[in-house]
Write a protein that holds these residues in place. Sequence first.
Motif, PDB file in Angstrom:
ATOM      1  N   ILE A   7       0.836  -1.204   0.000  1.00 31.28           N
ATOM      2  CA  ILE A   7       0.000   0.000   0.000  1.00 31.28           C
ATOM      3  C   ILE A   7       0.869   1.252   0.000  1.00 31.28           C
ATOM      4  O   ILE A   7       0.581   2.223  -0.712  1.00 31.28           O
ATOM      5  CB  ILE A   7      -0.945   0.001   1.215  1.00 31.28           C
ATOM      6  N   LEU A   8       1.948   1.224   0.800  1.00 30.81           N
ATOM      7  CA  LEU A   8       2.851   2.370   0.883  1.00 30.81           C
ATOM      8  C   LEU A   8       3.484   2.669  -0.477  1.00 30.81           C
ATOM      9  O   LEU A   8       3.511   3.821  -0.925  1.00 30.81           O
ATOM     10  CB  LEU A   8       3.940   2.095   1.921  1.00 30.81           C
ATOM     11  N   ILE A   9       3.971   1.638  -1.153  1.00 31.87           N
ATOM     12  CA  ILE A   9       4.634   1.812  -2.451  1.00 31.87           C
ATOM     13  C   ILE A   9       3.649   2.316  -3.496  1.00 31.87           C
ATOM     14  O   ILE A   9       3.924   3.277  -4.228  1.00 31.87           O
ATOM     15  CB  ILE A   9       5.280   0.489  -2.906  1.00 31.87           C
ATOM     16  N   ILE A  10       2.484   1.686  -3.564  1.00 33.11           N
ATOM     17  CA  ILE A  10       1.490   2.086  -4.560  1.00 33.11           C
ATOM     18  C   ILE A  10       0.970   3.486  -4.274  1.00 33.11           C
ATOM     19  O   ILE A  10       0.718   4.272  -5.206  1.00 33.11           O
ATOM     20  CB  ILE A  10       0.339   1.061  -4.612  1.00 33.11           C
ATOM     21  N   SER A  11       0.823   3.820  -3.000  1.00 35.62           N
ATOM     22  CA  SER A  11       0.359   5.165  -2.634  1.00 35.62           C
ATOM     23  C   SER A  11       1.343   6.229  -3.091  1.00 35.62           C
ATOM     24  O   SER A  11       0.953   7.294  -3.581  1.00 35.62           O
ATOM     25  CB  SER A  11       0.163   5.261  -1.118  1.00 35.62           C
ATOM     26  N   PHE A  12       2.630   5.946  -2.938  1.00 34.47           N
ATOM     27  CA  PHE A  12       3.659   6.890  -3.384  1.00 34.47           C
ATOM     28  C   PHE A  12       3.583   7.099  -4.897  1.00 34.47           C
ATOM     29  O   PHE A  12       3.587   8.242  -5.382  1.00 34.47           O
ATOM     30  CB  PHE A  12       5.048   6.372  -2.992  1.00 34.47           C
ATOM     31  N   PHE A  13       3.506   6.002  -5.641  1.00 32.32           N
ATOM     32  CA  PHE A  13       3.432   6.116  -7.101  1.00 32.32           C
ATOM     33  C   PHE A  13       2.113   6.762  -7.536  1.00 32.32           C
ATOM     34  O   PHE A  13       2.081   7.532  -8.510  1.00 32.32           O
ATOM     35  CB  PHE A  13       3.593   4.750  -7.753  1.00 32.32           C
ATOM     36  N   ALA A  14       1.030   6.467  -6.824  1.00 29.36           N
ATOM     37  CA  ALA A  14      -0.266   7.068  -7.140  1.00 29.36           C
ATOM     38  C   ALA A  14      -0.207   8.579  -6.974  1.00 29.36           C
ATOM     39  O   ALA A  14      -0.704   9.340  -7.810  1.00 29.36           O
ATOM     40  CB  ALA A  14      -1.355   6.475  -6.251  1.00 29.36           C
ATOM     41  N   ALA A  15       0.410   9.029  -5.872  1.00 30.20           N
ATOM     42  CA  ALA A  15       0.526  10.468  -5.631  1.00 30.20           C
ATOM     43  C   ALA A  15       1.479  11.124  -6.614  1.00 30.20           C
ATOM     44  O   ALA A  15       1.286  12.284  -6.994  1.00 30.20           O
ATOM     45  CB  ALA A  15       0.997  10.715  -4.199  1.00 30.20           C
ATOM     46  N   THR A  16       2.515  10.403  -7.032  1.00 33.58           N
ATOM     47  CA  THR A  16       3.441  10.941  -8.030  1.00 33.58           C
ATOM     48  C   THR A  16       2.713  11.167  -9.351  1.00 33.58           C
ATOM     49  O   THR A  16       2.868  12.218  -9.994  1.00 33.58           O
ATOM     50  CB  THR A  16       4.627   9.988  -8.247  1.00 33.58           C
ATOM     51  N   ILE A  17       1.892  10.198  -9.744  1.00 32.22           N
ATOM     52  CA  ILE A  17       1.104  10.342 -10.971  1.00 32.22           C
ATOM     53  C   ILE A  17       0.148  11.522 -10.850  1.00 32.22           C
ATOM     54  O   ILE A  17       0.018  12.342 -11.769  1.00 32.22           O
ATOM     55  CB  ILE A  17       0.328   9.044 -11.268  1.00 32.22           C
ATOM     56  N   SER A  18      -0.526  11.628  -9.703  1.00 29.88           N
ATOM     57  CA  SER A  18      -1.441  12.751  -9.486  1.00 29.88           C
ATOM     58  C   SER A  18      -0.695  14.074  -9.484  1.00 29.88           C
ATOM     59  O   SER A  18      -1.209  15.092  -9.961  1.00 29.88           O
ATOM     60  CB  SER A  18      -2.177  12.577  -8.158  1.00 29.88           C
ATOM     61  N   GLY A  19       0.522  14.071  -8.950  1.00 25.06           N
ATOM     62  CA  GLY A  19       1.317  15.284  -8.918  1.00 25.06           C
ATOM     63  C   GLY A  19       1.769  15.729 -10.296  1.00 25.06           C
ATOM     64  O   GLY A  19       2.007  16.911 -10.528  1.00 25.06           O
ATOM     65  N   VAL A  20       1.864  14.787 -11.232  1.00 18.69           N
ATOM     66  CA  VAL A  20       2.271  15.105 -12.599  1.00 18.69           C
ATOM     67  C   VAL A  20       1.066  15.461 -13.459  1.00 18.69           C
ATOM     68  O   VAL A  20       1.087  16.439 -14.213  1.00 18.69           O
ATOM     69  CB  VAL A  20       3.025  13.916 -13.235  1.00 18.69           C
ATOM     70  N   ALA A  21      -0.016  14.660 -13.336  1.00 17.64           N
ATOM     71  CA  ALA A  21      -1.165  14.814 -14.232  1.00 17.64           C
ATOM     72  C   ALA A  21      -2.337  15.551 -13.601  1.00 17.64           C
ATOM     73  O   ALA A  21      -3.210  16.040 -14.306  1.00 17.64           O
ATOM     74  CB  ALA A  21      -1.628  13.440 -14.709  1.00 17.64           C
ATOM     75  N   GLY A  22      -2.379  15.619 -12.263  1.00 16.74           N
ATOM     76  CA  GLY A  22      -3.506  16.245 -11.587  1.00 16.74           C
ATOM     77  C   GLY A  22      -4.594  15.254 -11.218  1.00 16.74           C
ATOM     78  O   GLY A  22      -5.613  15.624 -10.632  1.00 16.74           O
TER      79      GLY A  22
END
Length: 240
Positions: A7-22
């Motif tokens: 969950i921690l790893i996926i959450s980080f990547f999920a937020a990174t994607i959101s931080g790039v694309a919104g």
Amino acid sequence: MSDLIIILIISFFAATISGVAGFGGALLLLPLLTSLVGIKAAIPIITIAQIFGNASRVWFSRSELKWKPIVFFLLAAIPLTIIGSYLFTGMDGKKIKIGIGFFLILMVIYRSFKIQKSQFGNAALMIGGGLTGFLSGIAGSAGPLGAAFFLNLNLAATAYIASEAFTALAMHLVKTIIYNKYALIGLTELYYGLFIGFAMIFGSFTGKKIIEKLNREKFILLVKILLLLSGLQMIIAEII
């Protein structure tokens, strides 16, 4: 413990994607959380986590906020988020995502082949806010839908990310209040939500660093590709 690490790893990547694309973080997290705690718990958990993710994106680019589109978007988004959240307490809104998926695909086609230089006015922002708020309340997240409307404002990348995140933050706060009123947020939801939320802060920071290195053409192309993939994912996931 292994579940928490995943969950921690996926959450980080999920937020990174959101931080790039919104957008995109909730779409990535929802299947995982649903398999662990069920859909009724997954939606409040993501709502809590997205408060941290969106708040951090707003903070990291706070000087780039565009208040006029934010205000017009939220004028309709807030009341319809309230309505949608009340309906969520008594219904399953997953099938609505098929409609969102088709809309996102049409928005990408519309922008790519017809009105590259056209911008949405205040009325369109209010319509977009109303749709996004209502569907976010029912289906848990409609981030790509709101992002599609903000993308057509032709803002700078950081202004687009921060402004869209501010509207999402407002909607998630409203939903949290209503979910809590109807006892949809318990210790499990709060625990997972806070855990994922803190991971999302670091992902948001990483996303900001990435978009600072992209030129506008590459940024727009990336967002359109992710919108298209999000739309297809919503349709396919529901049909299958």
